[in-house]
Design a protein around this motif. Structure first.
Motif: not given
Length: 127
Positions: A59-62, A84-92, A102-104
């Motif tokens: 998560h931190r690396h994403v 979009e997607g920064l709160p969870h950082c599974d898929w940004v 897309h950063i997964f």
């Protein structure tokens, strides 16, 4: 009359997205993103001309990869992308206009497998 900073000028809009892709790929490489794939989606989507898919190890690396990419785009004159997607950082998702990144996390990327969905002729070409 000066153009609004929110709206790109004709000159900025004409800046080739190839240059943007180069900046993106260099930033992802510098951030140690893994398995980066670049996909031309011209004619396949009205949302963008190009898609880049990559992975972060955690998560931190994403989050760090997305942050570094955002800074690199701004520093090279492409403006601040929508993220979009920064709160969870599974898929940004980093929307830079002509290019969507897309950063997964690896297991999320494997589950969605968007490379296959967007590129029927996907050859596994990585950078």
């Amino acid at each position: 009359m000066n153009p609004s900073p929110q709206r790109p000028t004709a000159k900025a809009a004409a800046k080739p997205h190839a240059e943007m892709i180069e900046v993106i790929l260099e930033s992802l490489d510098d951030a140690k993103a893994e398995g980066t794939v670049s996909i031309d989606i011209v004619g396949k989507s009205s949302l963008s001309d190009h898609m880049v898919v990559t992975s972060g190890r955690s998560h931190r690396h994403v989050s760090a990869v997305a942050d570094q990419l955002s800074r690199a785009l701004a520093e090279h004159g492409f403006g601040k992308p929508r993220i979009e997607g920064l709160p969870h950082c599974d898929w940004v998702l980093v929307d830079a206009g002509d290019v969507i990144v897309h950063i997964f996390r690896p297991e999320v990327r494997e589950f969605y497998n968007i490379e296959k969905m967007w590129s029927a002729e996907f050859s596994g070409d990585t950078h």
